[in-house]
Design an enzyme around this catalytic site. Structure first.
Site, short mmCIF file in Angstrom:
data_model
loop_
_atom_site.label_atom_id
_atom_site.label_comp_id
_atom_site.label_asym_id
_atom_site.label_seq_id
_atom_site.Cartn_x
_atom_site.Cartn_y
_atom_site.Cartn_z
N CYS A 1 0.83 -1.20 0.00
CA CYS A 1 0.00 0.00 0.00
C CYS A 1 0.87 1.26 0.00
O CYS A 1 1.77 1.39 0.84
CB CYS A 1 -0.91 0.00 1.22
SG CYS A 1 -1.94 1.48 1.34
N CYS B 1 -1.73 5.92 7.36
CA CYS B 1 -3.04 5.72 7.97
C CYS B 1 -2.90 4.77 9.15
O CYS B 1 -1.87 4.13 9.33
CB CYS B 1 -4.06 5.22 6.94
SG CYS B 1 -4.23 3.45 6.83
N CYS C 1 -2.93 -0.88 8.52
CA CYS C 1 -2.14 -2.12 8.40
C CYS C 1 -0.73 -1.97 8.97
O CYS C 1 0.24 -1.85 8.22
CB CYS C 1 -2.06 -2.53 6.95
SG CYS C 1 -3.66 -2.74 6.16
N CYS D 1 -8.07 0.80 -0.70
CA CYS D 1 -7.55 0.13 0.49
C CYS D 1 -7.36 -1.34 0.14
O CYS D 1 -8.31 -2.01 -0.29
CB CYS D 1 -8.50 0.29 1.67
SG CYS D 1 -7.99 -0.66 3.13
N GLN E 1 -19.06 -9.75 11.57
CA GLN E 1 -17.62 -9.87 11.41
C GLN E 1 -17.19 -9.33 10.04
O GLN E 1 -17.85 -9.57 9.03
CB GLN E 1 -17.19 -11.34 11.55
CG GLN E 1 -17.47 -11.94 12.91
CD GLN E 1 -16.47 -11.48 13.97
OE1 GLN E 1 -15.54 -10.74 13.70
NE2 GLN E 1 -16.68 -11.95 15.19
N TYR F 1 -24.49 -11.68 23.85
CA TYR F 1 -23.99 -10.73 22.85
C TYR F 1 -24.20 -11.35 21.46
O TYR F 1 -23.27 -11.45 20.65
CB TYR F 1 -22.52 -10.39 23.10
CG TYR F 1 -22.24 -9.84 24.47
CD1 TYR F 1 -22.42 -8.49 24.76
CD2 TYR F 1 -21.82 -10.68 25.50
CE1 TYR F 1 -22.17 -7.99 26.03
CE2 TYR F 1 -21.57 -10.19 26.78
CZ TYR F 1 -21.75 -8.85 27.03
OH TYR F 1 -21.51 -8.36 28.29
N GLU G 1 -29.11 -9.90 23.33
CA GLU G 1 -28.44 -8.78 22.67
C GLU G 1 -29.15 -7.49 23.07
O GLU G 1 -30.39 -7.46 23.15
CB GLU G 1 -28.50 -8.97 21.14
CG GLU G 1 -28.04 -7.79 20.32
CD GLU G 1 -26.60 -7.39 20.59
OE1 GLU G 1 -26.37 -6.21 20.91
OE2 GLU G 1 -25.70 -8.26 20.48
N ASP H 1 -19.73 -13.74 23.34
CA ASP H 1 -18.92 -13.04 22.32
C ASP H 1 -19.02 -11.54 22.61
O ASP H 1 -19.69 -10.80 21.90
CB ASP H 1 -19.46 -13.38 20.93
CG ASP H 1 -18.60 -12.79 19.81
OD1 ASP H 1 -17.56 -12.18 20.11
OD2 ASP H 1 -18.99 -12.93 18.64
N CYS I 1 -12.42 -10.75 20.91
CA CYS I 1 -11.74 -9.89 19.94
C CYS I 1 -10.64 -9.06 20.61
O CYS I 1 -10.05 -8.19 19.98
CB CYS I 1 -12.73 -8.98 19.22
SG CYS I 1 -13.64 -7.87 20.32
#
Length: 438
Positions: free
Chosen positions: A79, A85, A88, A161, A273, A302, A323, A368, A395
């Site tokens: 990139c 930015c 990554c 991107c 996701q 969740y 949720e 989750d 996560c």
């Protein structure tokens, strides 16, 4: 809290050092005079001349002035905006080395627990099914769109991107080309979503004033896969991206996705996701950990749009999904109907509050949570439910570690952790963890 500057290290001080590790933000880690220095763009085994740009009490941030040696695992970032930015951070590290580093980092974070090798992608680019591009208009009337620089609200002006779905890049480039300063005035974000499996795409304009009817007509004529165009009104004076009121400009306010044969109708406000290929790997791993038998009682906390709960229901479980986001709950109920699944119910309630009030027996509990993880009370209430096993989808390894320690105090042992590379080219890693009573 006021900043306390480190007396041992000064801003603009320069030194030569060798990188020994990567931080969880993907920064190189060095030590200078016994102090930790984090340096973006530096890999382990590399020596460099560093300038301190920020010195605090317990650490410093440095900038590479001259790299004196290269890691054998360094590669050329593809990139042109790499390093500018906030995306990554690991694109200059070979992909197999990224996976190896994530595995090693997780094993150091979870000593005494079996941590499996990180599961990765064959092609670690163009995987994201969702993009959010901030928009600004300069005083000269120039329209700037792209991504934010790290830790700032300065936009790096870019037209593509490399980790976004290629069709999203095409949509974004067309919109970017059509955005005049008049159209962009009051426009905060351009939100894009696409399902590679169904081929459906969505555009959401987020801003203060709806004047996108003509642009919508152009988009629909050029992109026949565009089944949803929405204007979302947001004039709040904060960092919240989505507002409460929306107008459908074309089609529906949702698109259809597919996960492991479960059809998902996806409202733009609902969490999903961002890497659909690795989502299936993650969810298959969660189902392996759940070891569901027909007739099992399963709680999916969740639950979002209901995907994990519906996968459990398809295996014969009686599922209750929990949720707090109303749109997501309605989505989940709709998805159950869409797939002809009658053995799953979804309730709109805070997960901790639900766990505290739950009086029945559950065989499997799937959780989750968002990045902040579970509250201490939440762990206590889940432990009180006393399921046969707990499947924790995380996560954020930092909050997972904290929560596993809390569960350990309640008599629950983590049997294994499976890292999954949901975000190639970045330092982020998701994981599935199986917990059972000791």
């Amino acid at each position: 809290m006021p900043e306390i500057y480190n007396e041992a290290m000064k801003r603009n001080e320069e030194f030569t050092g060798e990188c020994t590790d990567l931080s969880d933000q993907g920064y190189g880690v060095l030590r200078h005079n016994g102090e930790v220095v984090f340096v973006p763009g530096l890999l382990p085994q590399e020596k460099a001349r560093i300038r301190v740009i920020l010195a605090k009490k317990s650490f410093a941030i440095g900038r590479v002035m001259e790299r004196l040696s290269d890691s054998p695992e360094r590669t050329q970032a593809l990139c042109p905006e790499f390093g500018k930015c906030g995306g990554c951070a690991l694109q200059d590290l070979e992909y197999q080395s990224q996976l190896a580093w994530k595995t090693d980092w997780m094993r150091r974070k979870f000593p005494g627990i079996e941590v499996r090798d990180t599961l990765g992608m064959k092609d670690p680019y163009n995987y994201r099914n969702k993009a959010q591009f901030p928009v600004q208009v300069t005083g000269e009337g120039e329209v700037i769109t792209g991504f934010y620089r790290p830790n700032s609200h300065t936009i790096v002006d870019t037209d593509t991107c490399l980790i976004q779905d290629e069709r999203l890049n095409e949509l974004y480039q067309y919109i970017r080309k059509e955005l005049t300063s008049r159209l962009a005035k009051g426009l905060r974000h351009i939100f894009l979503r696409r399902s590679r499996k169904t081929g459906q795409s969505q555009v959401v304009f987020i801003g203060e004033e709806n004047h996108f009817e003509d642009l919508t007509a152009k988009l629909v004529s050029v992109f026949p896969d565009l089944v949803s165009v929405v204007f979302n009104h947001n004039d709040r004076q904060d960092n919240v991206i989505l507002g409460d009121e929306s107008v459908i400009l074309h089609g529906l306010e949702s698109i259809e996705e597919d996960c492991l044969g479960i059809r998902i109708r996806l409202n733009f406000k609902s969490f999903f996701q961002v890497n659909p290929e690795m989502m299936e790997v993650l969810y298959n791993t969660a189902m392996e950990a759940a070891d569901i038998h027909p007739g099992d009682s399963v709680i999916d906390m969740y639950s979002g749009t209901g995907t994990l709960g519906l996968l459990a229901a398809r295996r014969g479980a009686q599922v209750t999904g929990v949720e707090i986001v109303p749109e997501a709950v309605e989505n989940a109920r709709e998805n159950a109907r869409l797939n002809g699944i009658n053995n799953a119910q979804f309730v709109c309630q805070d997960a901790t509050e639900f766990a505290r009030q739950f009086q029945d027996q559950a065989d499997v509990l799937i959780v989750d949570p968002p990045r902040k993880g579970l509250s201490e009370q939440g762990v206590e209430d889940i432990a009180r439910i006393d399921p046969r096993r707990i499947v924790y989808v995380s996560c954020n390894p930092n909050t997972l570690k904290r929560d596993l320690e809390r569960f350990a105090h309640k008599g629950w042992k983590a049997r294994w952790v499976q890292p999954v590379d949901m975000f190639p080219q970045t330092p982020n890693v998701e994981a599935v963890c199986l917990l059972e009573k000791e």
